[in-house]
Every structure is written in C-alpha cells, then in structure tokens.
Design a protein around this motif. Structure first.
Motif, mmCIF file in Angstrom:
data_model
loop_
_atom_site.group_PDB
_atom_site.id
_atom_site.type_symbol
_atom_site.label_atom_id
_atom_site.label_comp_id
_atom_site.label_asym_id
_atom_site.label_seq_id
_atom_site.Cartn_x
_atom_site.Cartn_y
_atom_site.Cartn_z
ATOM 1 N N LEU A 1 1.031 -1.143 0.157
ATOM 2 C CA LEU A 1 0.277 0.067 0.199
ATOM 3 C C LEU A 1 0.894 1.531 0.437
ATOM 4 C CD1 LEU A 1 -2.668 -1.089 2.413
ATOM 5 C CD2 LEU A 1 -3.454 -1.280 0.184
ATOM 6 N N CYS A 2 2.203 0.988 1.036
ATOM 7 C CA CYS A 2 2.911 2.054 0.485
ATOM 8 C C CYS A 2 3.600 2.570 -0.564
ATOM 9 C CB CYS A 2 3.951 2.074 1.539
ATOM 10 S SG CYS A 2 3.525 2.036 3.432
ATOM 11 N N ARG A 3 4.039 1.871 -1.463
ATOM 12 C CA ARG A 3 4.371 1.914 -2.897
ATOM 13 C C ARG A 3 3.540 2.050 -3.993
ATOM 14 N NH1 ARG A 3 8.639 0.060 -6.418
ATOM 15 N NH2 ARG A 3 9.682 1.442 -4.371
ATOM 16 N N LEU A 4 2.059 1.889 -3.333
ATOM 17 C CA LEU A 4 0.932 1.915 -4.610
ATOM 18 C C LEU A 4 0.497 3.537 -4.486
ATOM 19 C CD1 LEU A 4 -1.090 -1.013 -4.437
ATOM 20 C CD2 LEU A 4 -0.231 -0.405 -6.330
ATOM 21 N N LEU A 5 0.551 4.009 -3.119
ATOM 22 C CA LEU A 5 -0.313 5.161 -2.205
ATOM 23 C C LEU A 5 0.979 6.237 -2.750
ATOM 24 C CD1 LEU A 5 -1.518 4.329 0.525
ATOM 25 C CD2 LEU A 5 -3.086 5.810 -1.351
ATOM 26 N N ALA A 6 2.507 5.877 -2.649
ATOM 27 C CA ALA A 6 3.508 6.722 -3.478
ATOM 28 C C ALA A 6 3.164 7.124 -5.151
ATOM 29 C CB ALA A 6 4.690 6.556 -2.836
ATOM 30 N N ASP A 7 3.290 6.031 -5.060
ATOM 31 C CA ASP A 7 3.152 6.436 -7.070
ATOM 32 C C ASP A 7 1.811 6.612 -7.339
ATOM 33 O OD1 ASP A 7 5.216 4.414 -7.224
ATOM 34 O OD2 ASP A 7 4.453 2.717 -7.619
ATOM 35 N N ALA A 8 1.029 7.393 -6.716
ATOM 36 C CA ALA A 8 -0.657 7.871 -6.797
ATOM 37 C C ALA A 8 0.077 9.258 -7.016
ATOM 38 C CB ALA A 8 -1.679 7.129 -6.732
ATOM 39 N N GLY A 9 1.318 9.789 -6.046
ATOM 40 C CA GLY A 9 0.585 11.179 -5.897
ATOM 41 C C GLY A 9 1.094 10.873 -4.370
ATOM 42 N N TYR A 10 0.173 10.142 -3.345
ATOM 43 C CA TYR A 10 -0.119 10.524 -1.964
ATOM 44 C C TYR A 10 1.695 10.994 -1.358
ATOM 45 C CZ TYR A 10 -4.833 9.529 -2.858
ATOM 46 O OH TYR A 10 -5.728 9.396 -3.268
ATOM 47 N N ARG A 11 1.827 11.461 0.034
ATOM 48 C CA ARG A 11 3.228 11.406 0.657
ATOM 49 C C ARG A 11 2.633 10.453 1.718
ATOM 50 N NH1 ARG A 11 3.088 16.965 3.191
ATOM 51 N NH2 ARG A 11 0.816 16.650 2.600
ATOM 52 N N VAL A 12 3.494 10.053 1.974
ATOM 53 C CA VAL A 12 3.125 8.049 2.213
ATOM 54 C C VAL A 12 4.002 8.200 3.301
ATOM 55 C CG1 VAL A 12 2.828 6.696 0.695
ATOM 56 C CG2 VAL A 12 1.658 5.939 2.667
ATOM 57 N N ALA A 13 4.058 7.423 4.440
ATOM 58 C CA ALA A 13 4.377 7.452 5.117
ATOM 59 C C ALA A 13 4.051 5.770 6.111
ATOM 60 C CB ALA A 13 4.992 7.965 6.534
ATOM 61 N N PRO A 14 5.235 4.533 6.190
ATOM 62 C CA PRO A 14 4.818 3.682 7.437
ATOM 63 C C PRO A 14 5.018 4.193 8.663
ATOM 64 C CG PRO A 14 7.188 4.082 6.850
ATOM 65 C CD PRO A 14 6.459 4.414 6.195
ATOM 66 N N PHE A 15 4.434 3.608 9.491
ATOM 67 C CA PHE A 15 4.589 3.859 10.943
ATOM 68 C C PHE A 15 4.360 2.331 11.892
ATOM 69 C CE2 PHE A 15 2.757 4.643 14.995
ATOM 70 C CZ PHE A 15 4.040 5.355 15.811
ATOM 71 N N LYS A 16 4.890 1.702 12.350
ATOM 72 C CA LYS A 16 4.996 1.023 13.414
ATOM 73 C C LYS A 16 5.343 0.787 14.716
ATOM 74 C CE LYS A 16 5.139 -4.316 14.279
ATOM 75 N NZ LYS A 16 5.405 -6.013 13.304
ATOM 76 N N PRO A 17 4.170 0.733 15.942
ATOM 77 C CA PRO A 17 3.937 1.669 16.992
ATOM 78 C C PRO A 17 4.997 0.484 18.156
ATOM 79 C CG PRO A 17 1.948 1.284 16.750
ATOM 80 C CD PRO A 17 2.843 0.908 15.446
#
Length: 488
Positions: A29-45
């Motif tokens: 989902l990070c790759r798909l969202l980034a390629d769609a133009g969103y600024r996306v960050a992963p997070f694991k508490p």
C-alpha cells in the motif's frame, strides 16, 4: 498530485497471527499510494525483531519499517518505529525508544513501562501525521492476545488512542482462515470491532471461484467486507523482519552460516540467497555441517552466549578443518568479535560481567561498552577497487595488531575490520556488505569464487516491491471505494 482523495489519513493493518502478511500489505500500500501521488509514511508503534536498520537521523528501527519506507519512496526515520524491542533472552529484551537504547528489561518490567512507551509512540505518530498525507500503520502479532490487551500499544490499544480504522489480514496458506478471522473479531471489544473496516485474505493459490462460498459466508456472518484476496507470490526479495529465510540450491560456490540462538541482521545474506552462483546453507542447532568454500559468522544480539553455543556445537573444530583445507572465514559484527582472542564485558552489557575466550583466528580483543554505535558507512575495499556501503550496529570496540590490516577504508578517513596475516580470515563491523554489487563481487573473489559478480540487491528489492504492489491493486481499489473514516 493524487487523482482522488484518500478516505483514511491513518489506516492500520493488523493480523490474525504473526506472519499473516501485515508487513507486506503495508509495503504494498505504501508503494501504491506513493506512486499515486500521496505523501505516505509507514509506522509501527512497537516492533520486536533482531533485524534492524540505521536511519538517516542516526537511530535504529525494525528492518520491516526501513523496507516500507523504501516502498513509500521516503528516507527511513526513527519516528516510523518509535519502540523497538530486541530480545536478548527468552524473558528479556533491549528497549529502544526513538532509535536509541533506553534500557534492558524483563517482560514484567516492560509491561509496567508501556505507559511511558505509549507517550513516545504518540509523539512520533503526531510528527508523521503533520508531515504526510497518509500514515500506514502495522500492528504486531495479533490483537486477539487477551493476556496482552492491558496497556496495549501495538494493536487495538493504539488504534483506539488515535481513532483509526483497521483492516484485518489472515494467511489462508496456514489453514483455518475463516476461523482465524471470525475468532479474532470475536475476541475484540465492541468499539474495536467497529473500527475493523474489512478483511484481507493473503497467500491464496488456486481457483478463486472455489473460495466464493466461504467469502459470502464470512461477510454474512460478520457484516464486514472481504476487501481483497491476495495471491501467493514466489521469489520476492524483501527484507525479513525476523525469521531466517529459507534457501535453495543455486550454484556450486558453497557458503555456510551458523544460525545462532540470537542471530541478528541476517538480512546481510539476502544478496547471497539471490546470487545464481552461490549455494547458501543456514546450519541450525545439531544439524550436520556441510563442506564450504566460505564460512560466515553472523551478527548476534548476545555475542558471548552465542560464542558459547558455537563451542558446544563443535564449530571451532569445523573451522579449524575448514581453514586447513584452504577455506575462508568472514565474521560480521558479533561474528567478527567472536573471531578474536577475547570478548570482555566489564559492565555486564550482555549479561553477567566477565570475559570469554574467543576463537582466536584474529589477533584482536573486544570490549563491550554501554554506548551503542549506530552509523551508516561508505568506503572502499582495501584490497580491491570496489565501493562498499553499509551500516554499523554494535556495542563493542575492537583493537589489536590485525586491525592494522583493515578490510575497508571509509570515506570519513577511518578504517574498519581486520585481516589475519595469511589473509584467510577477515572480520568487519559493517552490515550489508554484500548488498553493493562491487563489494559483494570483491568479497566473493577474496573467498575463492573466480570471476565473481555481486548482486544488485536494491534493484531486486525494488522489482519485488513493484510486483507486490501490482498484485495488491485490488485492495487499494476496494479501500478507495469505502466511505471516508468518521470514527468508530
């Protein structure tokens, strides 16, 4: 710019079990969202893993979050994994907060510490939320662990604190997928159940039409949609969060790696697993030790204890015979320390204070220190015109005559590693030695593999992320059709 608004500024991926596919779903989902133009960050508490990475801000995070940052096309940062637990025994772990060692704790003490840890988690989350369009959150283990619900910061405890939606992933390859999903949902509270917006069934193979009756039953039973059924993908080269990856016979150059009880950063061997000319053997406890061209002693979270394990398992005798017949030995990080004369732990960094006699193949001594070295490195192989890049994660300093024959000349003017007088044994603190194709090829040539070329691991990883993302497009499409989140 994104083509359309994303309905979930924060979305959490939880799993019915460990290894259900949470890490890969978040990466996809990070790759798909980034390629769609969103600024996306992963997070694991909160992450518990012995595979870690050094970030650009000089801290340490779980390897899976570093991979997810690569998928999102952003630099890994300590805020992406604010709490990292590195087990040092069956009941204790090193606690790392915001990339730095905070303390060593047993499980009971850490449970009491979770309130403090949660404050660090929320600080990191809020910083990411302010910088990115989307924060993709990965849970840990399963939210249905009833004994861990009190003070939970890793699963529903976090989701409830920030009021974010959750998708639940189950691995159909393990069997019992419908029981996993229904049972997990049944273990949740009403408010937790309300924030589950749908299911993902992972690692499916076969004719999906044969699954349809089960999908219909699941949706009718729970009132939750099955968002996607994702296929089993073979041959992906993605960094493992913790479990040692299986290997397959590829070539005729044999490399043997002992699987230590506290082996760490075994992602060092990913490029070798992918190399077409290498046959990589991971040798576990009491397993036969095959003949080798090269033996690599890996990193360790508890070097003295793992050194004692090697001695009990007969590795000194194996190494002596291996070297007598012309083999080569490489030690990485803790493995490098084991190859020396002594390992001193006067402060009790890894357990009871004391010293251990090393394997004695390098004329060096190591003293463990309270401060952990966390550094990204670049340089060149001293004995070859080959670039190297890697990172250091260790709590010891090594000195001795063999350090006067370093392995790498680093760009900051310092040197790393040591080589025995006969050139048959080498040690280095750098993780990721084989990831750079030049350095990987040079090391394999030193070990006796003629005309060796390295593997471009970053290219293989990126190709795998693109494959993973393409297979997960139906999940993104299904999420895009859901209504915007307005709270549980």
């Amino acid at each position: 710019m994104p083509a359309q608004p994303w309905p979930f500024p924060t979305l959490m991926v939880q799993g019915c079990t460990s290894d259900a596919g949470k890490s890969t779903v978040v990466a996809a989902l990070c790759r798909l969202l980034a390629d769609a133009g969103y600024r996306v960050a992963p997070f694991k508490p909160q992450n518990m893993a012995l595979n870690s990475a050094v970030t650009e801000d000089g801290g340490e995070i779980g390897r899976a979050q570093a991979l997810q940052a690569i998928a999102a096309r952003v630099a890994p940062h300590t805020d992406m994994n604010p709490v990292l637990l590195k087990p040092s025994s069956d009941t204790g772990a090193q606690v790392i907060i915001h990339g730095k060692v905070r303390a060593d704790m047993n499980a009971r003490d850490y449970h009491q510490y979770k309130t403090t840890a949660m404050a660090a988690v929320l600080q990191s989350y809020q910083r990411l939320q302010a910088q990115y369009d989307v924060v993709m959150v990965e849970g840990a283990g399963s939210p249905a662990e009833i004994n861990l619900r009190d003070r939970d910061i890793a699963n529903m405890g976090f989701a409830e604190a920030v009021d974010c939606p959750v998708i639940l992933v189950a691995d159909i390859d393990k069997g019992g997928v419908f029981a996993h999903l229904v049972g997990t949902l049944d273990c949740l509270s009403d408010s937790e159940r309300a924030r589950v917006v749908g299911f993902v069934i992972n690692k499916f193979r076969g004719d999906i039409s044969l699954l349809q009756d089960g999908l219909d039953w699941l949706e009718a039973k729970t009132g939750k949609p099955v968002l996607a059924v994702l296929p089993m993908l073979h041959g992906l080269m993605l960094d493992a969060e913790d479990a040692v990856q299986s290997q397959q016979q590829r070539g005729d150059f044999n490399i043997v790696v002992p699987v230590l009880p506290r082996i760490s950063n075994h992602t060092d061997f990913d490029a070798l697993r992918a190399h077409p000319g290498v046959n990589l053997h991971f040798v576990g406890p009491d397993a036969p030790k095959p003949p080798a061209d090269l033996v690599i002693l890996p990193g360790s979270k508890n070097t003295r204890a793992d050194l004692a394990f090697l001695q009990v398992q007969g590795w000194p005798q194996y190494l002596q015979r291996h070297l007598r017949y012309g083999g080569r030995v490489l030690g990485i990080c803790g493995g490098y320390q084991m190859l020396g004369r002594h390992i001193h732990d006067p402060l009790g960094v890894e357990g009871a204070p004391g010293s251990s006699a090393g394997l004695g193949y390098l004329d060096i001594d190591t003293t463990l220190a309270a401060d952990k070295t966390l550094t990204r490195r670049e340089g060149r192989f001293v004995n070859a015109d080959a670039a190297v890049s890697g990172y250091e994660i260790h709590m010891g300093v090594s000195h001795g005559p063999d350090c006067e024959r370093p392995v790498f000349q680093l760009n900051d003017g310092s040197v790393d590693g040591a080589v025995s007088p006969d050139g048959a044994v080498m040690g280095s603190y750098l993780h990721g030695l084989f990831d750079h194709p030049q350095a990987g090829g040079a090391l394999l040539q030193w070990a006796g593999m003629h005309h060796a070329n390295g593997v471009d691991l970053s290219k293989l990883r990126d190709n795998s992320l693109n494959r993973l993302a393409a297979s997960s497009q139906p999940l993104l499409d299904a999420l895009q059709r859901l209504p915007a989140w307005s709270g549980a």
